[in-house]
Design a protein around this motif. Structure first.
Motif, PDB file in Angstrom:
ATOM      1  N   PRO A  31      10.231 -34.394  -4.419  1.00 18.88           N
ATOM      2  CA  PRO A  31      10.805 -33.384  -5.319  1.00 18.88           C
ATOM      3  C   PRO A  31       9.746 -32.846  -6.266  1.00 18.88           C
ATOM      4  O   PRO A  31       8.775 -33.530  -6.593  1.00 18.88           O
ATOM      5  CB  PRO A  31      11.886 -34.174  -6.068  1.00 18.88           C
ATOM      6  CG  PRO A  31      12.262 -35.272  -5.135  1.00 18.88           C
ATOM      7  CD  PRO A  31      11.002 -35.648  -4.416  1.00 18.88           C
ATOM      8  N   ARG A  32       9.942 -31.607  -6.714  1.00 16.78           N
ATOM      9  CA  ARG A  32       8.905 -30.916  -7.481  1.00 16.78           C
ATOM     10  C   ARG A  32       8.431 -31.717  -8.692  1.00 16.78           C
ATOM     11  O   ARG A  32       7.223 -31.850  -8.915  1.00 16.78           O
ATOM     12  CB  ARG A  32       9.418 -29.544  -7.931  1.00 16.78           C
ATOM     13  CG  ARG A  32       8.393 -28.766  -8.757  1.00 16.78           C
ATOM     14  CD  ARG A  32       8.920 -27.413  -9.180  1.00 16.78           C
ATOM     15  NE  ARG A  32       9.180 -26.557  -8.029  1.00 16.78           N
ATOM     16  CZ  ARG A  32       9.635 -25.326  -8.129  1.00 16.78           C
ATOM     17  NH1 ARG A  32       9.913 -24.805  -9.315  1.00 16.78           N
ATOM     18  NH2 ARG A  32       9.833 -24.594  -7.034  1.00 16.78           N
ATOM     19  N   ARG A  35       6.318 -34.621  -7.579  1.00 15.86           N
ATOM     20  CA  ARG A  35       5.047 -34.144  -7.031  1.00 15.86           C
ATOM     21  C   ARG A  35       4.082 -33.764  -8.147  1.00 15.86           C
ATOM     22  O   ARG A  35       2.905 -34.157  -8.123  1.00 15.86           O
ATOM     23  CB  ARG A  35       5.304 -32.943  -6.113  1.00 15.86           C
ATOM     24  CG  ARG A  35       4.058 -32.459  -5.400  1.00 15.86           C
ATOM     25  CD  ARG A  35       4.407 -31.419  -4.355  1.00 15.86           C
ATOM     26  NE  ARG A  35       4.846 -30.149  -4.938  1.00 15.86           N
ATOM     27  CZ  ARG A  35       6.078 -29.672  -4.907  1.00 15.86           C
ATOM     28  NH1 ARG A  35       7.052 -30.386  -4.348  1.00 15.86           N
ATOM     29  NH2 ARG A  35       6.376 -28.499  -5.439  1.00 15.86           N
ATOM     30  N   PHE A  36       4.555 -33.038  -9.140  1.00 14.33           N
ATOM     31  CA  PHE A  36       3.690 -32.655 -10.256  1.00 14.33           C
ATOM     32  C   PHE A  36       3.263 -33.878 -11.067  1.00 14.33           C
ATOM     33  O   PHE A  36       2.116 -33.974 -11.510  1.00 14.33           O
ATOM     34  CB  PHE A  36       4.411 -31.652 -11.155  1.00 14.33           C
ATOM     35  CG  PHE A  36       4.554 -30.282 -10.550  1.00 14.33           C
ATOM     36  CD1 PHE A  36       3.817 -29.902  -9.438  1.00 14.33           C
ATOM     37  CD2 PHE A  36       5.432 -29.359 -11.080  1.00 14.33           C
ATOM     38  CE1 PHE A  36       3.938 -28.646  -8.867  1.00 14.33           C
ATOM     39  CE2 PHE A  36       5.581 -28.092 -10.527  1.00 14.33           C
ATOM     40  CZ  PHE A  36       4.828 -27.737  -9.420  1.00 14.33           C
ATOM     41  N   TYR A  37       4.202 -34.800 -11.263  1.00 14.82           N
ATOM     42  CA  TYR A  37       3.879 -36.029 -12.010  1.00 14.82           C
ATOM     43  C   TYR A  37       2.767 -36.798 -11.309  1.00 14.82           C
ATOM     44  O   TYR A  37       1.777 -37.210 -11.935  1.00 14.82           O
ATOM     45  CB  TYR A  37       5.131 -36.889 -12.147  1.00 14.82           C
ATOM     46  CG  TYR A  37       4.856 -38.282 -12.642  1.00 14.82           C
ATOM     47  CD1 TYR A  37       4.598 -38.526 -13.984  1.00 14.82           C
ATOM     48  CD2 TYR A  37       4.849 -39.371 -11.761  1.00 14.82           C
ATOM     49  CE1 TYR A  37       4.333 -39.811 -14.437  1.00 14.82           C
ATOM     50  CE2 TYR A  37       4.590 -40.647 -12.208  1.00 14.82           C
ATOM     51  CZ  TYR A  37       4.337 -40.868 -13.536  1.00 14.82           C
ATOM     52  OH  TYR A  37       4.071 -42.139 -13.982  1.00 14.82           O
ATOM     53  N   LEU A  38       2.905 -37.012 -10.011  1.00 13.93           N
ATOM     54  CA  LEU A  38       1.925 -37.793  -9.267  1.00 13.93           C
ATOM     55  C   LEU A  38       0.580 -37.088  -9.194  1.00 13.93           C
ATOM     56  O   LEU A  38      -0.472 -37.723  -9.328  1.00 13.93           O
ATOM     57  CB  LEU A  38       2.466 -38.073  -7.865  1.00 13.93           C
ATOM     58  CG  LEU A  38       3.603 -39.090  -7.835  1.00 13.93           C
ATOM     59  CD1 LEU A  38       4.383 -38.983  -6.534  1.00 13.93           C
ATOM     60  CD2 LEU A  38       3.067 -40.490  -8.029  1.00 13.93           C
ATOM     61  N   THR A  39       0.606 -35.768  -8.990  1.00 11.08           N
ATOM     62  CA  THR A  39      -0.647 -35.019  -8.973  1.00 11.08           C
ATOM     63  C   THR A  39      -1.356 -35.134 -10.314  1.00 11.08           C
ATOM     64  O   THR A  39      -2.582 -35.335 -10.381  1.00 11.08           O
ATOM     65  CB  THR A  39      -0.382 -33.546  -8.634  1.00 11.08           C
ATOM     66  OG1 THR A  39       0.221 -33.460  -7.343  1.00 11.08           O
ATOM     67  CG2 THR A  39      -1.681 -32.741  -8.638  1.00 11.08           C
TER      68      THR A  39
END
Length: 228
Positions: A31-32, A35-39
Protein backbone atom coordinates in the motif's frame (compact mmCIF):
# COMPACT_ATOMS: atom_id res chain seq x y z
CA UNK A 1 20.99 -14.34 -3.37
CA UNK A 2 23.01 -11.53 -4.88
CA UNK A 3 26.71 -12.28 -5.42
CA UNK A 4 28.87 -11.51 -2.39
CA UNK A 5 30.37 -8.06 -2.62
CA UNK A 6 33.59 -6.67 -1.22
CA UNK A 7 32.23 -4.67 1.69
CA UNK A 8 35.58 -3.05 2.43
CA UNK A 9 36.36 -2.02 -1.14
CA UNK A 10 36.30 1.46 -2.56
CA UNK A 11 33.05 0.59 -4.30
CA UNK A 12 31.27 -0.28 -1.05
CA UNK A 13 29.21 2.92 -1.02
CA UNK A 14 28.00 2.32 -4.56
CA UNK A 15 27.26 -1.33 -3.77
CA UNK A 16 25.21 -0.30 -0.76
CA UNK A 17 23.27 2.30 -2.76
CA UNK A 18 22.46 -0.26 -5.44
CA UNK A 19 21.36 -2.88 -2.91
CA UNK A 20 19.23 -0.32 -1.09
CA UNK A 21 17.51 0.64 -4.35
CA UNK A 22 16.79 -3.01 -5.15
CA UNK A 23 15.46 -3.64 -1.66
CA UNK A 24 13.11 -0.64 -1.86
CA UNK A 25 11.88 -1.78 -5.27
CA UNK A 26 10.82 -5.11 -3.75
CA UNK A 27 8.17 -3.26 -1.70
CA UNK A 28 6.63 -1.58 -4.74
CA UNK A 29 3.37 -3.53 -4.43
CA UNK A 30 2.75 -2.52 -0.80
CA UNK A 31 0.00 0.00 0.00
CA UNK A 32 1.12 3.54 -0.77
CA UNK A 33 1.72 4.60 2.84
CA UNK A 34 3.78 1.50 3.60
CA UNK A 35 5.75 1.88 0.37
CA UNK A 36 6.64 5.50 1.13
CA UNK A 37 7.46 4.64 4.74
CA UNK A 38 9.82 1.83 3.76
CA UNK A 39 11.46 3.84 0.99
CA UNK A 40 12.04 6.67 3.46
CA UNK A 41 13.45 4.32 6.09
CA UNK A 42 15.88 2.70 3.70
CA UNK A 43 16.99 6.05 2.32
CA UNK A 44 17.25 8.15 5.48
CA UNK A 45 17.64 5.89 8.53
CA UNK A 46 21.39 5.66 9.25
CA UNK A 47 21.12 2.17 10.73
CA UNK A 48 21.23 0.48 7.32
CA UNK A 49 24.48 2.09 6.22
CA UNK A 50 25.96 1.56 9.68
CA UNK A 51 25.05 -2.13 9.65
CA UNK A 52 26.38 -2.52 6.09
CA UNK A 53 29.68 -1.02 7.25
CA UNK A 54 29.94 -3.83 9.82
CA UNK A 55 29.48 -6.61 7.29
CA UNK A 56 33.14 -7.52 6.82
CA UNK A 57 32.98 -10.96 5.17
CA UNK A 58 29.22 -11.06 5.74
CA UNK A 59 26.84 -11.80 8.59
CA UNK A 60 26.28 -15.47 7.74
CA UNK A 61 22.93 -16.88 8.84
CA UNK A 62 20.97 -13.94 10.25
CA UNK A 63 18.21 -13.74 12.82
CA UNK A 64 16.35 -10.41 12.71
CA UNK A 65 14.25 -10.26 15.88
CA UNK A 66 11.62 -7.53 15.72
CA UNK A 67 11.94 -7.30 11.94
CA UNK A 68 8.90 -5.15 11.14
CA UNK A 69 8.35 -5.48 7.40
CA UNK A 70 11.67 -7.27 6.95
CA UNK A 71 13.52 -4.48 5.17
CA UNK A 72 16.83 -5.04 6.97
CA UNK A 73 16.94 -8.71 6.03
CA UNK A 74 15.89 -8.00 2.45
CA UNK A 75 18.63 -5.37 2.16
CA UNK A 76 21.31 -7.69 3.54
CA UNK A 77 20.32 -10.44 1.12
CA UNK A 78 20.23 -8.04 -1.82
CA UNK A 79 23.72 -6.89 -0.83
CA UNK A 80 25.05 -10.44 -0.50
CA UNK A 81 25.82 -9.67 3.16
CA UNK A 82 23.78 -12.58 4.56
CA UNK A 83 23.46 -16.23 3.58
CA UNK A 84 19.95 -16.64 4.97
CA UNK A 85 17.58 -14.53 7.06
CA UNK A 86 15.01 -15.64 9.62
CA UNK A 87 12.80 -12.68 10.54
CA UNK A 88 10.62 -12.63 13.66
CA UNK A 89 7.83 -10.22 14.55
CA UNK A 90 4.39 -10.29 16.16
CA UNK A 91 2.61 -8.34 13.41
CA UNK A 92 1.16 -10.80 10.89
CA UNK A 93 0.38 -8.14 8.25
CA UNK A 94 3.94 -6.83 8.32
CA UNK A 95 5.30 -10.36 8.01
CA UNK A 96 3.13 -10.93 4.95
CA UNK A 97 4.65 -7.81 3.38
CA UNK A 98 8.11 -9.08 4.26
CA UNK A 99 7.46 -12.48 2.64
CA UNK A 100 6.11 -10.88 -0.52
CA UNK A 101 9.07 -8.50 -0.77
CA UNK A 102 11.60 -11.28 -0.18
CA UNK A 103 10.18 -13.63 -2.81
CA UNK A 104 13.01 -15.61 -4.37
CA UNK A 105 15.48 -14.81 -1.57
CA UNK A 106 16.59 -17.23 1.21
CA UNK A 107 14.28 -15.47 3.68
CA UNK A 108 11.80 -16.89 6.20
CA UNK A 109 9.43 -14.96 8.43
CA UNK A 110 7.78 -16.32 11.56
CA UNK A 111 5.31 -14.74 13.92
CA UNK A 112 6.54 -14.49 17.51
CA UNK A 113 5.80 -12.27 20.47
CA UNK A 114 9.25 -11.18 21.56
CA UNK A 115 7.92 -10.05 24.92
CA UNK A 116 7.82 -13.78 25.65
CA UNK A 117 10.91 -14.96 23.79
CA UNK A 118 12.25 -18.07 25.47
CA UNK A 119 14.85 -19.62 23.18
CA UNK A 120 15.62 -17.91 19.89
CA UNK A 121 16.83 -20.11 17.02
CA UNK A 122 20.59 -20.32 16.53
CA UNK A 123 22.17 -17.91 14.05
CA UNK A 124 25.55 -16.42 13.21
CA UNK A 125 24.36 -12.85 13.73
CA UNK A 126 21.35 -11.69 15.72
CA UNK A 127 19.91 -8.23 15.12
CA UNK A 128 17.79 -6.45 17.74
CA UNK A 129 17.03 -3.18 15.97
CA UNK A 130 14.61 -0.79 17.73
CA UNK A 131 12.94 -3.57 19.72
CA UNK A 132 14.40 -3.73 23.24
CA UNK A 133 13.16 -0.32 24.41
CA UNK A 134 9.58 -1.26 23.49
CA UNK A 135 9.56 -4.04 26.12
CA UNK A 136 9.40 -3.98 29.89
CA UNK A 137 12.70 -4.39 31.71
CA UNK A 138 12.33 -8.10 32.49
CA UNK A 139 11.40 -8.88 28.89
CA UNK A 140 14.38 -6.86 27.62
CA UNK A 141 16.74 -8.86 29.81
CA UNK A 142 15.21 -12.15 28.70
CA UNK A 143 15.36 -11.27 24.99
CA UNK A 144 18.92 -9.97 25.16
CA UNK A 145 20.12 -13.07 27.01
CA UNK A 146 18.33 -15.28 24.51
CA UNK A 147 20.01 -13.40 21.66
CA UNK A 148 23.40 -13.97 23.29
CA UNK A 149 22.72 -17.69 23.56
CA UNK A 150 21.55 -17.79 19.95
CA UNK A 151 24.42 -15.88 18.32
CA UNK A 152 27.46 -17.82 17.20
CA UNK A 153 29.30 -14.66 16.21
CA UNK A 154 27.60 -11.30 16.81
CA UNK A 155 24.67 -9.54 18.42
CA UNK A 156 23.84 -6.09 17.01
CA UNK A 157 21.50 -3.85 19.01
CA UNK A 158 20.12 -0.42 18.23
CA UNK A 159 18.31 1.41 20.99
CA UNK A 160 17.97 4.99 22.29
CA UNK A 161 20.67 6.35 24.57
CA UNK A 162 19.25 7.66 27.86
CA UNK A 163 22.28 9.90 28.47
CA UNK A 164 22.48 11.95 25.26
CA UNK A 165 20.99 15.14 26.67
CA UNK A 166 18.66 16.99 24.33
CA UNK A 167 18.75 14.13 21.82
CA UNK A 168 17.44 11.75 24.47
CA UNK A 169 14.62 14.12 25.40
CA UNK A 170 13.62 14.60 21.75
CA UNK A 171 13.69 10.88 21.08
CA UNK A 172 11.59 9.98 24.08
CA UNK A 173 9.04 12.72 23.37
CA UNK A 174 8.61 11.67 19.75
CA UNK A 175 8.36 8.01 20.70
CA UNK A 176 5.62 8.74 23.23
CA UNK A 177 3.73 10.95 20.78
CA UNK A 178 4.19 8.37 18.06
CA UNK A 179 2.21 5.79 19.99
CA UNK A 180 -0.90 7.78 19.05
CA UNK A 181 -0.32 7.44 15.31
CA UNK A 182 1.63 4.18 15.07
CA UNK A 183 -0.85 1.62 16.37
CA UNK A 184 1.53 -1.26 15.71
CA UNK A 185 4.32 0.15 17.88
CA UNK A 186 5.00 -1.35 21.27
CA UNK A 187 3.02 0.01 24.18
CA UNK A 188 6.14 1.04 26.12
CA UNK A 189 8.95 3.52 25.70
CA UNK A 190 11.49 2.06 28.08
CA UNK A 191 15.09 2.69 26.98
CA UNK A 192 17.78 1.33 29.28
CA UNK A 193 21.21 2.73 30.06
CA UNK A 194 23.76 1.59 27.50
CA UNK A 195 25.98 0.31 30.29
CA UNK A 196 23.31 -2.11 31.51
CA UNK A 197 22.90 -3.67 28.06
CA UNK A 198 26.65 -3.83 27.45
CA UNK A 199 27.21 -5.45 30.84
CA UNK A 200 24.66 -8.16 30.08
CA UNK A 201 26.36 -9.02 26.79
CA UNK A 202 29.84 -8.85 28.31
CA UNK A 203 28.81 -11.27 31.05
CA UNK A 204 27.59 -13.64 28.32
CA UNK A 205 31.08 -13.76 26.80
CA UNK A 206 31.00 -10.96 24.22
CA UNK A 207 33.29 -8.02 23.59
CA UNK A 208 31.06 -4.97 23.17
CA UNK A 209 31.62 -1.76 21.24
CA UNK A 210 29.27 1.22 21.08
CA UNK A 211 28.80 4.02 18.56
CA UNK A 212 26.25 6.72 17.66
CA UNK A 213 23.63 5.74 15.08
CA UNK A 214 21.94 9.09 14.60
CA UNK A 215 23.72 10.66 11.64
CA UNK A 216 21.45 13.20 9.93
CA UNK A 217 18.68 12.86 12.53
CA UNK A 218 17.86 14.53 15.87
CA UNK A 219 17.54 11.17 17.63
CA UNK A 220 19.64 9.55 20.36
CA UNK A 221 19.99 6.07 18.85
CA UNK A 222 23.18 4.14 19.43
CA UNK A 223 24.51 0.88 18.05
CA UNK A 224 25.91 -1.81 20.33
CA UNK A 225 27.93 -4.51 18.58
CA UNK A 226 28.80 -7.59 20.62
CA UNK A 227 31.34 -10.07 19.23
CA UNK A 228 32.28 -13.45 20.68
Amino acid sequence: MAPTMSFQSGGAAAAFAQARSRAAQRYRDCPRFDRFYLTGKLRHDPVYADVFALAGDGFGHVLDAGCGRGQLGVLLLEAGAAETVLALDWNAAHLDQARDAAHGLPFRAERRDLAHAADLPAADTVFLIDILYQLDTAAQDALLLSACRSARSRVVVRTPDTAAGLRSAITRSLEVLGRRVWPHAGARVNPRPMGDLAATMSAAGFAVTESPCWRGTPFANRLLVARR
